[in-house]
Design a protein around this motif. Sequence first.
Motif, PDB file in Angstrom:
ATOM      1  N   GLU A 179       1.000  -0.836   0.097  1.00  0.00           N
ATOM      2  CA  GLU A 179      -0.103   0.134  -0.131  1.00  0.00           C
ATOM      3  C   GLU A 179       0.375   1.738  -0.231  1.00  0.00           C
TER       4      GLU A 179
ATOM      5  N   THR B 267       0.533   4.593   2.172  1.00  0.00           N
ATOM      6  CA  THR B 267       0.789   5.217   2.512  1.00  0.00           C
ATOM      7  C   THR B 267       1.610   5.159   3.849  1.00  0.00           C
TER       8      THR B 267
ATOM      9  N   ARG C 140       0.742  -7.600  -3.173  1.00  0.00           N
ATOM     10  CA  ARG C 140      -0.312  -8.642  -2.452  1.00  0.00           C
ATOM     11  C   ARG C 140      -0.525 -10.013  -2.314  1.00  0.00           C
TER      12      ARG C 140
ATOM     13  N   GLU D 199      -2.160 -12.142  -2.501  1.00  0.00           N
ATOM     14  CA  GLU D 199      -4.233 -12.515  -2.158  1.00  0.00           C
ATOM     15  C   GLU D 199      -4.506 -14.089  -3.292  1.00  0.00           C
TER      16      GLU D 199
ATOM     17  N   TYR E  82      -5.694  -8.382  -7.486  1.00  0.00           N
ATOM     18  CA  TYR E  82      -4.836  -9.198  -7.952  1.00  0.00           C
ATOM     19  C   TYR E  82      -2.908  -9.303  -7.060  1.00  0.00           C
TER      20      TYR E  82
ATOM     21  N   GLN F 124      -2.738   1.379  -8.189  1.00  0.00           N
ATOM     22  CA  GLN F 124      -3.884   2.446  -7.197  1.00  0.00           C
ATOM     23  C   GLN F 124      -3.642   3.853  -7.722  1.00  0.00           C
TER      24      GLN F 124
ATOM     25  N   GLU G  72      -2.498  11.860   0.558  1.00  0.00           N
ATOM     26  CA  GLU G  72      -2.162  12.135   1.507  1.00  0.00           C
ATOM     27  C   GLU G  72      -2.500  13.534   1.410  1.00  0.00           C
TER      28      GLU G  72
ATOM     29  N   ARG H 163     -10.980  -0.975   8.482  1.00  0.00           N
ATOM     30  CA  ARG H 163     -10.765  -1.049   6.966  1.00  0.00           C
ATOM     31  C   ARG H 163      -9.567  -1.727   7.313  1.00  0.00           C
TER      32      ARG H 163
ATOM     33  N   TYR I 291      -4.363   1.650  10.668  1.00  0.00           N
ATOM     34  CA  TYR I 291      -3.733   2.544  11.328  1.00  0.00           C
ATOM     35  C   TYR I 291      -4.469   3.915  11.495  1.00  0.00           C
ATOM     36  N   TYR I 292      -5.860   3.016  10.952  1.00  0.00           N
ATOM     37  CA  TYR I 292      -7.236   4.347  10.989  1.00  0.00           C
ATOM     38  C   TYR I 292      -7.620   4.335  12.321  1.00  0.00           C
TER      39      TYR I 292
ATOM     40  N   GLY J 221     -14.816  -3.215  -3.400  1.00  0.00           N
ATOM     41  CA  GLY J 221     -14.310  -1.973  -3.265  1.00  0.00           C
ATOM     42  C   GLY J 221     -13.531  -1.194  -4.283  1.00  0.00           C
TER      43      GLY J 221
ATOM     44  N   GLY K 175      -6.079  10.071   3.842  1.00  0.00           N
ATOM     45  CA  GLY K 175      -5.903   9.766   2.416  1.00  0.00           C
ATOM     46  C   GLY K 175      -6.995   9.045   2.063  1.00  0.00           C
TER      47      GLY K 175
HETATM   48  P1  HAM Z   1      -6.944  -0.223   0.950  1.00  0.00           P
HETATM   49  O1  HAM Z   1      -8.494  -0.368   0.889  1.00  0.00           O
HETATM   50  O2  HAM Z   1      -6.277  -1.316   1.579  1.00  0.00           O
HETATM   51  O3  HAM Z   1      -6.196   0.670   1.390  1.00  0.00           O
HETATM   52  O4  HAM Z   1      -6.727   0.033  -0.453  1.00  0.00           O
HETATM   53  C1  HAM Z   1      -7.634   0.822  -1.483  1.00  0.00           C
HETATM   54  C2  HAM Z   1      -7.977   0.111  -3.202  1.00  0.00           C
HETATM   55  O5  HAM Z   1      -7.435  -0.535  -3.532  1.00  0.00           O
HETATM   56  C3  HAM Z   1      -9.216  -0.540  -2.802  1.00  0.00           C
HETATM   57  O6  HAM Z   1     -10.739  -0.384  -2.739  1.00  0.00           O
HETATM   58  C4  HAM Z   1      -9.604  -1.458  -3.707  1.00  0.00           C
HETATM   59  O7  HAM Z   1      -9.798  -1.277  -5.039  1.00  0.00           O
HETATM   60  C5  HAM Z   1      -7.686  -1.252  -4.273  1.00  0.00           C
HETATM   61  N1  HAM Z   1      -7.360  -3.375  -4.329  1.00  0.00           N
HETATM   62  C6  HAM Z   1      -6.590  -3.390  -2.546  1.00  0.00           C
HETATM   63  N2  HAM Z   1      -6.315  -4.169  -2.940  1.00  0.00           N
HETATM   64  C7  HAM Z   1      -5.953  -4.919  -3.804  1.00  0.00           C
HETATM   65  C8  HAM Z   1      -6.588  -6.080  -4.838  1.00  0.00           C
HETATM   66  N3  HAM Z   1      -5.713  -6.942  -4.034  1.00  0.00           N
HETATM   67  N4  HAM Z   1      -6.702  -5.946  -6.001  1.00  0.00           N
HETATM   68  C9  HAM Z   1      -6.837  -4.901  -6.921  1.00  0.00           C
HETATM   69  N5  HAM Z   1      -7.073  -4.150  -6.410  1.00  0.00           N
HETATM   70  C10 HAM Z   1      -7.196  -4.143  -5.149  1.00  0.00           C
HETATM   71  C11 HAM Z   1      -4.777   1.600   0.791  1.00  0.00           C
HETATM   72  O8  HAM Z   1      -4.507   0.931   0.130  1.00  0.00           O
HETATM   73  C12 HAM Z   1      -4.526   2.399   1.591  1.00  0.00           C
HETATM   74  N6  HAM Z   1      -3.236   3.340   1.918  1.00  0.00           N
HETATM   75  C13 HAM Z   1      -5.387   4.100   1.340  1.00  0.00           C
HETATM   76  C14 HAM Z   1      -4.953   4.723   2.576  1.00  0.00           C
HETATM   77  C15 HAM Z   1      -4.470   6.187   1.709  1.00  0.00           C
HETATM   78  N7  HAM Z   1      -5.860   4.999   3.489  1.00  0.00           N
HETATM   79  C16 HAM Z   1      -5.422   6.654   3.687  1.00  0.00           C
HETATM   80  N8  HAM Z   1      -4.768   6.701   3.033  1.00  0.00           N
END
Ligand code: HAM
Length: 429
Positions: free
Chosen positions: A84, A86, A115, A117, A124, A129, A133, A258, A262-263, A280, A303
């Motif tokens: 991710e 942040t 990731r 997954e 994926y 993304q 922030e 979430r 960290y939230y 999502g 962010g």
């Molecule tokens: P997150 O909810 O883990 O947040 O990921 C944000 C978005 O990334 C998800 O809503 C989804 O659309 C996409 N996403 C996550 N994992 C996958 C995956 N395996 N395959 C496809 N799309 C994926 C964050 O990552 C935080 N850093 C957001 C944030 C920024 N919070 C505060 N600042």
Amino acid sequence: MKFEKIQAPKGVREYLPPESQAFEWVREQLISPARLAGYQLMELPVFEETNLFSRGVGESTDVVTKEMYTFEDRGGRSLTLRPEGTAGVMRAVIEQNLDRGQLPIKVWYSGQYFRAERPQAGRYRQFYQVGIEAIGVDDPAIDAEVISVAYQGFKKIGLKNFTLQITSLGDSASRSAHRVDLLKYYDRLSLDEATRARAELNPLRLFDDKRPEMVAAMSNAPLLLNYLSKEAAANFDKVQRYLKELKINFEINPRMVRGLDYYTGTTFEFSHADLGAQSGIGGGGRYDGLMELLGGQPLSGIGFGLGVDRALLAAIAENVLPSQNFISDLFLIPLGEEAKVTALRMADQLRQQGISTELAFGDRSLKAAMKAADKSGARFVIVLGDTEIAGGEVELKRMEDGTVTSVKIAQLPVELQSLLSANPIVSRK
Ligand code: HAM
């Protein structure tokens, strides 16, 4: 000897033409509202010290416990491909002392995240993304701004079938009060060891447990939203008021947790109705303690991260991709060596005027070149031979309906510009 073909690693998402044009367009729509709101680009490494994520993202999360791509480099350091964005932004802000300058620090970023997954449609192991922030100011108006920047991105794509859920995880007083009752509630449940261990690291995590027995067990659990301190509740009310002023519809979901630890305070998620299980399309929130946890000052931030792959899937599902953006304005076919030189020059000039121009290469027959022009989907075609060069005039064929217009070569950029703007929506796909 016949060599075996090599395949891409399982679960990675890659974009090739012509689909990559739609991907690029979607990503640009998601980025542009951030630029308009004064967020500036941050380009960060795709790998970081593993500690950054285990500490920043949190030991209770699936991301850290099960999904990180961690490896040792040649110097024996433990590194991890960023799951991710942040934590990396925060590391860079602290390391480069940006937090000692003008606040808030407002940045956007886009790129690959990793990731491990279980791959499926919309999920994926390498995904994309766009994120922003805003760090260093704790003001509910920034919470509303961040949410509206994400909202505007989805709107710019043309999406309609999406919803926004928000909640507040309060301040530390709210969470402490809630934690006491939540832990008492857990004492009455018979939790297996792993679940109890997760609850100890982050008691809220069990709201996120999708196992039916856990969903049932959590149905009467105390909700953090009912424990907000006076300040946290006032803050959350303001965020809601600002969102209403901005005409952004939302639902309050007090059970939303979430996937990252960290939230604090305002948190939110956007979901799309046509995407099935992986609905999502973006999410984010405030993080009060993260900077301090990573060795910096106790500054708050907020962010989001938006999933570009999923936003593209949503755009396809809603049929809102503007295919006319992805085709060239002109396909130029030179016949003979002299014409080739002129065509190269003409294409160069036209491109400088912003007219997208493709050339036929390889001295193929006129028939083969016309076929290539047709396949390219270009809106206009010109065949350039010795006669045209000598006469200084070409025939401009509109591929949509076969209309032909004679145009002086010198006038071509001007004529084409006016024809293109007179028929802006010509899609042959
Ligand atoms: P997150 O909810 O883990 O947040 O990921 C944000 C978005 O990334 C998800 O809503 C989804 O659309 C996409 N996403 C996550 N994992 C996958 C995956 N395996 N395959 C496809 N799309 C994926 C964050 O990552 C935080 N850093 C957001 C944030 C920024 N919070 C505060 N600042």
